[in-house]
Write a protein that holds these residues in place. Sequence first.
Motif, PDB file in Angstrom:
ATOM      1  N   GLU A 121       1.212   8.522  -5.612  1.00  0.00           N
ATOM      2  CA  GLU A 121       1.165   9.429  -6.762  1.00  0.00           C
ATOM      3  C   GLU A 121       0.139   8.981  -7.798  1.00  0.00           C
ATOM      4  O   GLU A 121       0.425   8.917  -8.989  1.00  0.00           O
ATOM      5  N   GLN A 122      -1.043   8.631  -7.348  1.00  0.00           N
ATOM      6  CA  GLN A 122      -2.155   8.169  -8.189  1.00  0.00           C
ATOM      7  C   GLN A 122      -1.797   6.932  -9.013  1.00  0.00           C
ATOM      8  O   GLN A 122      -2.237   6.747 -10.138  1.00  0.00           O
ATOM      9  N   LYS A 123      -0.973   6.044  -8.440  1.00  0.00           N
ATOM     10  CA  LYS A 123      -0.592   4.791  -9.096  1.00  0.00           C
ATOM     11  C   LYS A 123      -0.681   3.660  -8.090  1.00  0.00           C
ATOM     12  O   LYS A 123      -0.510   3.857  -6.897  1.00  0.00           O
ATOM     13  N   PHE A 124      -0.947   2.451  -8.590  1.00  0.00           N
ATOM     14  CA  PHE A 124      -0.911   1.264  -7.753  1.00  0.00           C
ATOM     15  C   PHE A 124       0.533   0.959  -7.400  1.00  0.00           C
ATOM     16  O   PHE A 124       1.417   1.041  -8.253  1.00  0.00           O
ATOM     17  N   VAL A 125       0.788   0.610  -6.167  1.00  0.00           N
ATOM     18  CA  VAL A 125       2.122   0.198  -5.751  1.00  0.00           C
ATOM     19  C   VAL A 125       2.114  -1.321  -5.687  1.00  0.00           C
ATOM     20  O   VAL A 125       1.286  -1.920  -5.008  1.00  0.00           O
TER      21      VAL A 125
END
Length: 99
Positions: free
Chosen positions: A86-90
């Motif tokens: 979702e356009q975030k770093f995991v």
Amino acid sequence: MPAISRDEVAHLARLSRLALSEAELDQFAGQLDSILSHVRTISEVAAADVPATASPNPTTNVTRPDVIVPCLTPEQALSGAPAAEEQKFVVPQILGESQ
């Protein structure tokens, strides 16, 4: 007459939970009296028409104007990430938090 007594220093030490010896009480009473005397002298010199200030020299905050420049898109920024969602770093979960 001293600005602060030895008994007042002992009272302040008790409030501050400081264990002071008799010699320390005498020493600190003298030092605090000297400090308070200097503050009183400075207060007498300060004129009512002189504004209070932290520094006698004018200070200016040196900043640059905000300019919008091209930057990475979210896809470009995440392209080298080992995991993205979702356009975030995991990243690995820490402290047992669920979110």
